[in-house]
Each structure stands twice: as structure tokens, then as C-alpha cells.
Design an enzyme around this catalytic site. Structure first.
Site, PDB file in Angstrom:
ATOM      1  CB  SER A  16      -0.873   0.009   1.169  1.00  0.00           C
ATOM      2  OG  SER A  16      -0.306   0.211   2.374  1.00  0.00           O
ATOM      3  CG  ASN A  17       3.412   2.636   3.143  1.00  0.00           C
ATOM      4  OD1 ASN A  17       3.515   3.834   3.430  1.00  0.00           O
ATOM      5  ND2 ASN A  17       3.295   1.584   3.852  1.00  0.00           N
ATOM      6  CE  LYS A  68      20.822  -9.990   4.241  1.00  0.00           C
ATOM      7  NZ  LYS A  68      20.232  -9.048   5.080  1.00  0.00           N
ATOM      8  NE  ARG A  94      14.353 -11.747   2.113  1.00  0.00           N
ATOM      9  CZ  ARG A  94      14.626 -12.779   2.897  1.00  0.00           C
ATOM     10  NH1 ARG A  94      15.865 -13.030   3.532  1.00  0.00           N
ATOM     11  NH2 ARG A  94      13.692 -13.893   2.795  1.00  0.00           N
ATOM     12  CB  ILE A  96      19.527  -2.984   3.316  1.00  0.00           C
ATOM     13  CG1 ILE A  96      18.398  -2.761   2.998  1.00  0.00           C
ATOM     14  CG2 ILE A  96      20.747  -2.596   2.256  1.00  0.00           C
ATOM     15  CD1 ILE A  96      17.890  -3.671   1.718  1.00  0.00           C
ATOM     16  CG  HIS A 112       9.730   0.733  12.232  1.00  0.00           C
ATOM     17  ND1 HIS A 112       9.874  -0.769  11.644  1.00  0.00           N
ATOM     18  CD2 HIS A 112       9.437   1.237  13.468  1.00  0.00           C
ATOM     19  CE1 HIS A 112       9.592  -1.205  13.201  1.00  0.00           C
ATOM     20  NE2 HIS A 112       9.595  -0.222  13.873  1.00  0.00           N
TER      21      HIS A 112
HETATM   22  C1  GRF Z   1       4.135  -0.420   6.884  1.00  0.00           C
HETATM   23  O1  GRF Z   1       3.263  -0.404   7.993  1.00  0.00           O
HETATM   24  C2  GRF Z   1       5.172  -0.172   6.952  1.00  0.00           C
HETATM   25  O2  GRF Z   1       5.688   0.938   8.110  1.00  0.00           O
HETATM   26  C3  GRF Z   1       6.077  -1.340   7.551  1.00  0.00           C
HETATM   27  O3  GRF Z   1       5.418  -2.441   6.966  1.00  0.00           O
HETATM   28  C4  GRF Z   1       4.205  -2.027   6.387  1.00  0.00           C
HETATM   29  C5  GRF Z   1       4.128  -2.144   4.821  1.00  0.00           C
HETATM   30  O4  GRF Z   1       2.666  -2.046   4.547  1.00  0.00           O
HETATM   31  N1  GRF Z   1       7.420  -1.306   7.177  1.00  0.00           N
HETATM   32  P1  GRF Z   1       2.358  -2.008   2.911  1.00  0.00           P
HETATM   33  O5  GRF Z   1       2.974  -3.295   2.216  1.00  0.00           O
HETATM   34  O6  GRF Z   1       3.143  -0.855   2.281  1.00  0.00           O
HETATM   35  O7  GRF Z   1       0.933  -1.899   2.779  1.00  0.00           O
END
Ligand code: GRF
Length: 193
Positions: A16-17, A68, A94, A96, A112
């Protein structure tokens, strides 16, 4: 007109981000070119989102590499081929490693779902609630070798006030989808914050 920074979004799940960043670019709110979505989980919904948006995606399976270092060398090649300048982590599950940290020094950003330095690592929202914290929130930060330990760029918090997990999660995502594109825009315009 200055050229737009080329970015790759790394995601392991829903994306979603990733979507919010792509939408902000489309809406003219974020001056960047999203050239690649990268996932370590080929079945992740972010792949479908990228397909719908016409953005190239690349999936890999870490267990198919001996280390990795080897899969990051492969990713580095891919990223260089696409002229990627910034790595934007959005739910990439993961750490980096040195190969990408060196190749993209000070150009790897993460979001985060906690007010860091509180509650780094997995299930930050669960950790926040279990600790009985008064506030939940979101942090955008530079990525270093640690788990959610890099320098903080932006934060936003809100009072939990007895809200259930679903409501807290919804508020966090709402904040993330505004804060991440807006912070990236500031970062790309000023190169530092
Ligand atoms: C978000 O809450 C982000 O802060 C965290 O993982 C989640 C990812 O959500 N690191 P999406 O896959 O972007 O919906």
C-alpha cells in the site's frame, strides 16, 4: 527542468505504501520516477499493484542464493541497469547488507510503524500496544546496517487512547501514505533534511 531521481521501491507484502508513492508521483506531488518494484516474495500483492500501474517489477527468492552477498550483488546489477539512485523500502522484511549499503550510501530510506527508537523490528504495532504505550506512530529514516536504527528524517505520532489494534493500524497506514511521499519529496528537493 532538473531530472527526476529514479527510485526503486522494495516491498514484501501488500504494497500500500508502494501504491501511495506511485499515486503521489502520478498526482504531481512527488517528483521522482518509480522505475522498479522489487520483492523477495514473488506472490506478494505489490507485484499485482505494479502490473496494474505499468511499473516493472522484479521478484527474487533469497533461498535460491547461497548468501545475502550473492543476491544483493544480483540486485545491485539490476538497480544499476535501471539507473536507480534511491532505494525506498516499504514493508521490505529483510535487513539490507553491505553490498547495497555501500552501493547506495545515504540513499536508502525506510518507513517503520512506530515512533523510533521505540519498538524497532517486527510487529511494531503489536509491540506498541503490548507495552501499553500512550502513543503510536510512524518514522521515516535512513537505513544503516542495524534493525531500524538509521538517522530519523520524519516522525508523526497520535494518542492510542484505548483504540483497538485495527483502528491503530488504520491510522498508521493513513499517516504513512501521506508522510512517506511528502518526506521523499523534501529529501529529493534538498538532498538532506
Ligand atoms: C507498513 O506499515 C510499513 O511501515 C512497514 O510495513 C508495512 C508495509 O505495508 N515497514 P504495505 O505493504 O506498504 O501496505
Amino acid at each position: 527542468m532538473a531530472t527526476k531521481p529514479k527510485i526503486a521501491v522494495f516491498a514484501s507484502g501488500n504494497g500500500s505504501n508502494f501504491q501511495a508513492i506511485a499515486d503521489a508521483i502520478q498526482a504531481g506531488k512527488l517528483d521522482a520516477e518509480l522505475v522498479l518494484a522489487i520483492t523477495d516474495r514473488p506472490a506478494a500483492f505489490v507485484v499485482e499493484r505494479a502490473r496494474r500501474l505499468g511499473i516493472e517489477s522484479f521478484s527474487f527468492v533469497p533461498s535460491q542464493y547461497d548468501s545475502k552477498q550473492l543476491y544483493e550483488e544480483m540486485l545491485k546489477e539490476k538497480l544499476f541497469e535501471h539507473g536507480v539512485e534511491w532505494l525506498v523500502l516499504a514493508g521490505y522484511m529483510r535487513l539490507i547488507g553491505p553490498v547495497l549499503l555501500d552501493a547506495f550510501e545515504n540513499r536508502i530510506i525506510n518507513i517503520h510503524p512506530s515512533v523510533l527508537p521505540a519498538f524497532p523490528g517486527k510487529d511494531a504495532i503489536g509491540q506498541t500496544l503490548a507495552a501499553g504505550a500512550e502513543k503510536a506512530g510512524v518514522t521515516v529514516h535512513y537505513v544503516d546496517a542495524g534493525m531500524d536504527t538509521g538517522s530519523i528524517i520524519a516522525q508523526q505520532s497520535f494518542p492510542i487512547a484505548g483504540r483497538k489494534r485495527e483502528a491503530v493500524e488504520a491510522e498508521i497506514h493513513k499517516i504513512e501514505h501521506e508522510l512517506y511521499p511528502a518526506t521523499l519529496q523534501r529529501l529529493f528537493k534538498h538532498s538532506f533534511i
